[in-house]
Design a protein around this motif. Structure first.
Motif, short mmCIF file in Angstrom:
data_model
loop_
_atom_site.label_atom_id
_atom_site.label_comp_id
_atom_site.label_asym_id
_atom_site.label_seq_id
_atom_site.Cartn_x
_atom_site.Cartn_y
_atom_site.Cartn_z
N VAL A 155 11.78 10.62 -13.31
CA VAL A 155 10.57 11.25 -12.78
C VAL A 155 10.92 12.69 -12.42
CG1 VAL A 155 8.85 11.23 -10.93
CG2 VAL A 155 9.77 9.06 -11.80
N ILE A 156 10.13 13.63 -12.93
CA ILE A 156 10.32 15.04 -12.61
C ILE A 156 9.14 15.53 -11.78
CG2 ILE A 156 10.53 17.38 -13.55
CD1 ILE A 156 13.00 15.65 -14.05
N VAL A 157 9.45 16.06 -10.61
CA VAL A 157 8.45 16.62 -9.70
C VAL A 157 8.39 18.12 -9.95
CG1 VAL A 157 7.81 16.94 -7.28
CG2 VAL A 157 8.95 14.82 -8.00
N GLY A 158 7.20 18.66 -10.06
CA GLY A 158 7.02 20.07 -10.35
C GLY A 158 7.21 20.96 -9.14
N SER A 159 8.28 20.74 -8.39
CA SER A 159 8.59 21.53 -7.21
C SER A 159 10.02 21.22 -6.80
CB SER A 159 7.65 21.16 -6.06
OG SER A 159 8.04 21.81 -4.86
N SER A 164 11.13 13.85 -2.25
CA SER A 164 11.39 12.62 -1.50
C SER A 164 10.17 11.69 -1.48
CB SER A 164 11.81 12.95 -0.07
OG SER A 164 12.07 11.77 0.65
N CYS A 165 8.97 12.26 -1.29
CA CYS A 165 7.78 11.40 -1.25
C CYS A 165 7.52 10.78 -2.61
CB CYS A 165 6.56 12.16 -0.72
SG CYS A 165 5.75 13.23 -1.90
N ALA A 166 7.77 11.51 -3.69
CA ALA A 166 7.61 10.95 -5.03
C ALA A 166 8.63 9.83 -5.24
CB ALA A 166 7.76 12.03 -6.09
N ASP A 167 9.86 10.06 -4.81
CA ASP A 167 10.91 9.05 -4.93
C ASP A 167 10.50 7.77 -4.20
OD1 ASP A 167 13.50 8.02 -5.57
OD2 ASP A 167 14.27 8.68 -3.63
N VAL A 185 14.69 10.61 -9.54
CA VAL A 185 13.62 11.56 -9.24
C VAL A 185 14.26 12.91 -8.95
CG1 VAL A 185 11.65 12.08 -7.76
CG2 VAL A 185 12.20 9.69 -8.30
N GLU A 186 13.86 13.91 -9.72
CA GLU A 186 14.40 15.27 -9.58
C GLU A 186 13.24 16.27 -9.50
OE1 GLU A 186 17.61 16.14 -9.40
OE2 GLU A 186 18.38 14.11 -9.71
#
Length: 190
Positions: free
Chosen positions: A18-22, A29-32, A45-46
């Motif tokens: 999962v790649i977060v655009g920030s 962390s919340c996406a993770d 998650v990065e």
């Protein structure tokens, strides 16, 4: 309507990226936490610096949604090998003299499917709203008023105003999980 049998999500999502655009640690962390809670499996998650292509302080529902969508799309361009891309964008809106804060979340997958959700909305006190109207980003306005440093990479306005009862990570996590509904229920979202 007969509900199709749910797939074994755990088996199908093993070792996904999962790649977060920030690069904001709260957003990563919340996406993770959201992906692990929703799918009950391991993810990597990065975060990447993906442009929102909007103003630093998004104003209004439409611009904030556009920022989240652009972050997800740009993260996909930066790191196309991933399985999911997440855009999170916080914004403000003003109606009848009151300013509210919220965020949009957009999740994309390899099959060009999209999930999206919006956080709960809360109203800002006049003193913070006045600082934002004066040209400060919400994070900078919070830092100035609450004498904090870089609160947008911490508990943010929601954490400061609720005395930590709701921190920014938990606030965003719920919206990320809601944005994952189409991926958790694929037969219902063709």
């Amino acid at each position: 309507m007969i509900y199709p049998k749910r797939k074994n999500i755990k088996e199908e999502t093993r070792h996904r990226l999962v790649i977060v655009g920030s690069k904001n640690p709260v957003k990563i962390s919340c996406a993770d936490k959201a992906f692990h809670a929703a799918f009950d499996t391991a993810f990597i998650v990065e975060g990447v610096n993906a442009s929102s292509e909007i103003e630093d302080q998004p104003f209004g529902d439409e611009q904030t949604y556009l920022g989240a969508n652009n972050r997800a799309k740009n993260a996909k361009k930066i790191f196309p090998e991933a399985d999911f891309w997440v855009g999170i964008e916080g914004g403000i809106e003003e109606k009848e003299g009151e300013m509210s804060a919220f965020a949009w979340v957009v999740v994309l997958d390899r099959d060009d499917r999209m999930g999206k959700a919006k956080t709960a909305v809360f109203f800002l006190p006049a003193v913070i709203s006045d600082l934002v109207r004066g040209g400060l980003e919400l994070g900078a306005a919070n830092d100035r008023f609450f004498q904090e440093e870089n609160s947008k990479q911490g508990d943010g306005a929601v954490g400061l105003l609720t005395n930590g009862a709701i921190n920014r990570k938990e606030y965003y996590k719920q919206a990320v999980i809601l944005a994952l509904i189409p991926f958790l229920n694929e037969p219902l979202y063709p």
